[in-house]
Design a protein around this motif. Structure first.
Motif, PDB file in Angstrom:
ATOM      1  N   PRO A   6     -33.223 -64.739  49.347  1.00  0.00           N
ATOM      2  CA  PRO A   6     -32.418 -64.812  49.707  1.00  0.00           C
ATOM      3  C   PRO A   6     -31.873 -63.635  49.501  1.00  0.00           C
ATOM      4  O   PRO A   6     -31.564 -62.551  50.435  1.00  0.00           O
ATOM      5  N   ILE A   7     -31.716 -63.021  47.837  1.00  0.00           N
ATOM      6  CA  ILE A   7     -31.315 -61.397  47.814  1.00  0.00           C
ATOM      7  C   ILE A   7     -32.647 -60.819  47.504  1.00  0.00           C
ATOM      8  O   ILE A   7     -31.735 -59.844  48.194  1.00  0.00           O
ATOM      9  N   LEU A   8     -33.766 -60.789  47.798  1.00  0.00           N
ATOM     10  CA  LEU A   8     -34.344 -59.913  47.767  1.00  0.00           C
ATOM     11  C   LEU A   8     -35.141 -59.935  49.434  1.00  0.00           C
ATOM     12  O   LEU A   8     -34.853 -58.877  50.260  1.00  0.00           O
ATOM     13  N   THR A   9     -34.821 -61.185  49.900  1.00  0.00           N
ATOM     14  CA  THR A   9     -34.872 -60.674  51.926  1.00  0.00           C
ATOM     15  C   THR A   9     -33.463 -59.732  51.981  1.00  0.00           C
ATOM     16  O   THR A   9     -33.926 -58.537  52.819  1.00  0.00           O
ATOM     17  N   VAL A  10     -32.697 -59.929  51.952  1.00  0.00           N
ATOM     18  CA  VAL A  10     -31.558 -58.913  52.088  1.00  0.00           C
ATOM     19  C   VAL A  10     -31.350 -57.339  51.390  1.00  0.00           C
ATOM     20  O   VAL A  10     -30.920 -56.802  52.096  1.00  0.00           O
ATOM     21  N   LEU A  11     -32.083 -57.327  50.544  1.00  0.00           N
ATOM     22  CA  LEU A  11     -32.421 -56.592  49.421  1.00  0.00           C
ATOM     23  C   LEU A  11     -33.442 -55.497  50.798  1.00  0.00           C
ATOM     24  O   LEU A  11     -33.390 -54.132  51.408  1.00  0.00           O
ATOM     25  N   ILE A  17     -33.509 -50.830  56.592  1.00  0.00           N
ATOM     26  CA  ILE A  17     -32.168 -50.017  57.630  1.00  0.00           C
ATOM     27  C   ILE A  17     -32.470 -48.892  57.348  1.00  0.00           C
ATOM     28  O   ILE A  17     -32.250 -47.474  57.845  1.00  0.00           O
ATOM     29  N   TRP A  18     -32.824 -48.531  55.845  1.00  0.00           N
ATOM     30  CA  TRP A  18     -31.814 -47.651  55.517  1.00  0.00           C
ATOM     31  C   TRP A  18     -33.583 -45.897  55.708  1.00  0.00           C
ATOM     32  O   TRP A  18     -32.949 -44.847  55.726  1.00  0.00           O
ATOM     33  N   TYR A  19     -34.005 -46.789  55.649  1.00  0.00           N
ATOM     34  CA  TYR A  19     -34.983 -45.552  55.839  1.00  0.00           C
ATOM     35  C   TYR A  19     -35.424 -45.334  57.468  1.00  0.00           C
ATOM     36  O   TYR A  19     -35.453 -43.472  57.812  1.00  0.00           O
ATOM     37  N   LEU A  20     -34.819 -46.400  58.151  1.00  0.00           N
ATOM     38  CA  LEU A  20     -35.547 -45.990  59.373  1.00  0.00           C
ATOM     39  C   LEU A  20     -34.104 -44.869  59.848  1.00  0.00           C
ATOM     40  O   LEU A  20     -34.096 -44.087  60.613  1.00  0.00           O
ATOM     41  N   GLY A  21     -32.600 -45.213  59.331  1.00  0.00           N
ATOM     42  CA  GLY A  21     -31.562 -44.277  59.506  1.00  0.00           C
ATOM     43  C   GLY A  21     -32.415 -42.500  58.391  1.00  0.00           C
ATOM     44  O   GLY A  21     -31.452 -41.957  59.271  1.00  0.00           O
ATOM     45  N   ALA A  22     -32.732 -42.928  57.692  1.00  0.00           N
ATOM     46  CA  ALA A  22     -33.079 -41.245  56.369  1.00  0.00           C
ATOM     47  C   ALA A  22     -34.053 -40.657  57.878  1.00  0.00           C
ATOM     48  O   ALA A  22     -33.442 -39.652  58.159  1.00  0.00           O
ATOM     49  N   ILE A  23     -34.916 -41.695  58.544  1.00  0.00           N
ATOM     50  CA  ILE A  23     -36.230 -40.626  59.322  1.00  0.00           C
ATOM     51  C   ILE A  23     -34.482 -40.445  60.735  1.00  0.00           C
ATOM     52  O   ILE A  23     -35.179 -39.388  61.490  1.00  0.00           O
ATOM     53  N   TRP A  24     -33.870 -41.100  61.413  1.00  0.00           N
ATOM     54  CA  TRP A  24     -33.229 -40.305  62.295  1.00  0.00           C
ATOM     55  C   TRP A  24     -33.135 -39.373  62.538  1.00  0.00           C
ATOM     56  O   TRP A  24     -32.648 -38.595  62.455  1.00  0.00           O
ATOM     57  N   GLN A  50     -36.730 -33.773  52.100  1.00  0.00           N
ATOM     58  CA  GLN A  50     -35.814 -32.905  52.454  1.00  0.00           C
ATOM     59  C   GLN A  50     -35.612 -32.889  51.008  1.00  0.00           C
ATOM     60  O   GLN A  50     -34.558 -33.481  50.562  1.00  0.00           O
ATOM     61  N   ASP A  51     -34.691 -31.085  50.756  1.00  0.00           N
ATOM     62  CA  ASP A  51     -33.866 -30.999  49.845  1.00  0.00           C
ATOM     63  C   ASP A  51     -32.215 -31.571  49.398  1.00  0.00           C
ATOM     64  O   ASP A  51     -31.720 -32.359  49.017  1.00  0.00           O
ATOM     65  N   ARG A  52     -31.878 -31.046  50.891  1.00  0.00           N
ATOM     66  CA  ARG A  52     -30.298 -31.701  51.380  1.00  0.00           C
ATOM     67  C   ARG A  52     -30.258 -32.558  52.207  1.00  0.00           C
ATOM     68  O   ARG A  52     -29.911 -31.902  53.668  1.00  0.00           O
ATOM     69  N   PRO A  53     -31.027 -33.313  52.827  1.00  0.00           N
ATOM     70  CA  PRO A  53     -31.024 -34.177  53.783  1.00  0.00           C
ATOM     71  C   PRO A  53     -30.117 -35.305  54.293  1.00  0.00           C
ATOM     72  O   PRO A  53     -28.534 -34.916  53.638  1.00  0.00           O
ATOM     73  N   ARG A  54     -29.110 -35.104  55.909  1.00  0.00           N
ATOM     74  CA  ARG A  54     -28.238 -35.982  55.861  1.00  0.00           C
ATOM     75  C   ARG A  54     -27.738 -37.002  54.993  1.00  0.00           C
ATOM     76  O   ARG A  54     -26.996 -37.283  54.697  1.00  0.00           O
ATOM     77  N   LEU A  55     -29.086 -37.533  55.364  1.00  0.00           N
ATOM     78  CA  LEU A  55     -29.024 -39.203  54.177  1.00  0.00           C
ATOM     79  C   LEU A  55     -30.482 -39.392  53.982  1.00  0.00           C
ATOM     80  O   LEU A  55     -31.139 -39.474  54.300  1.00  0.00           O
ATOM     81  N   PRO A  56     -30.516 -39.394  52.265  1.00  0.00           N
ATOM     82  CA  PRO A  56     -31.102 -39.239  52.053  1.00  0.00           C
ATOM     83  C   PRO A  56     -32.264 -40.687  51.352  1.00  0.00           C
ATOM     84  O   PRO A  56     -31.085 -41.517  51.737  1.00  0.00           O
ATOM     85  N   ALA A  57     -33.217 -40.991  51.608  1.00  0.00           N
ATOM     86  CA  ALA A  57     -34.081 -41.952  51.649  1.00  0.00           C
ATOM     87  C   ALA A  57     -33.844 -43.063  49.733  1.00  0.00           C
ATOM     88  O   ALA A  57     -33.933 -42.050  49.455  1.00  0.00           O
ATOM     89  N   PRO A  58     -33.966 -44.338  50.310  1.00  0.00           N
ATOM     90  CA  PRO A  58     -33.954 -44.660  48.521  1.00  0.00           C
ATOM     91  C   PRO A  58     -34.706 -43.541  47.762  1.00  0.00           C
ATOM     92  O   PRO A  58     -33.998 -43.822  46.623  1.00  0.00           O
TER      93      PRO A  58
END
Length: 285
Positions: A6-11, A17-24, A50-58
């Protein structure tokens, strides 16, 4: 394996979601700089580097954490270990102070109706005041009393957030014994002190550790928040503030994740202590 899945699934879900948010969020900067049409692959590749992204990728945050935790010397002012230690010392000091104050107030409230009617309402009201507004006032007052530096104000701010969950938890724990148990102690002609040490305090132990886990997390939050408006130059809060001032999201996110990891470690230590104490006292786990 069943506990880890369950922990791995949530992670995994969080990372996706984090990667998709960074791309967007980072794609707008990519498209603004483009001199012509870009493919989806080119957009994704640019948003990830990007050096100074709005949302850094993981992976960018992970690289920043490796650089500031592993590569840097712990004595370096760019090391998160150095800043984490500064935050940790104030957190522990505030946690100890807040716990002591919460315990004393809880005992007073349980054994004195006057203190119950006077202290508890003020304790509740105190938690409605924004800590960001109180922090500068604490520094000014302590400075007028000759207390210099930021360590003591941060500890007091941490204690301010820490004492309330300890107070509420211990009041609940100390009043947990039912009427039959209290009547039995009176039958044995037990003194109020004996009733406290042999009945009320042991019964309150589970409530105490639950409130301590909340309290130590609150103390860490109080320390970090206290570092933001107080002009602190050391600590995880100061690291977040510097990253914001210089427009460096990687610095902000790495400090945030370091704070989250520190909170997890502190809560785990309290939970481990709870397991040891509960077993020694004969409580079923």
């Amino acid at each position: 394996m069943r506990n880890i899945l369950p922990i791995l699934t949530v992670l995994s879900a969080i990372l996706i979601i984090w990667y998709l948010g960074a791309i967007w969020m980072n794609s707008a900067w990519t498209l603004d700089r483009a001199e012509g049409p870009l493919t989806l692959t080119e957009i994704v590749q640019d948003t990830m580097t990007q050096d100074r992204p709005r949302l850094p990728a993981p992976h960018q945050v992970a690289a920043e954490l490796y650089d500031t935790v592993i590569d840097k010397k712990v004595t370096s002012k760019r090391s998160l270990v150095y800043h984490g230690w500064i935050t940790l010392t104030s957190t522990l000091a505030g946690f100890i102070l807040g716990t002591v104050v919460g315990l004393l107030m809880a005992v007073g409230i349980v054994y004195s109706r006057t203190l119950k009617m006077s202290l508890m309402p003020w304790a509740i009201i105190s938690q409605t005041i924004p800590i960001v507004a109180i922090a500068p006032m604490i520094i000014v007052v302590l400075a007028s009393m000759g207390v210099e530096g930021r360590a003591v104000p941060k500890a007091i701010i941490a204690a301010y957030l820490c004492f309330f969950p300890v107070l509420v938890g211990m009041v609940k724990g100390l009043t947990a014994p039912d009427a039959m148990q209290i009547d039995l102690m009176k039958t044995y002609n037990a003194t109020p002190a004996q009733e406290f040490w042999k009945l009320r305090l042991p019964t309150s132990v589970p409530y105490l550790f639950t409130s301590l886990k909340i309290g130590i997390a609150a103390a860490l939050v109080g320390t970090i928040v206290g570092e933001l408006p107080t002009g602190a130059v050391r600590g995880l809060g100061a690291r977040i503030l510097v990253g914001d001032q210089f427009g460096n999201p990687l610095m902000i996110w790495s400090a945030l994740l370091a704070a989250a990891a520190l909170a997890g470690i502190l809560v785990s230590v309290v939970a481990l202590l709870q397991t040891v104490v509960m077993k020694r006292m004969g409580f079923a786990q």
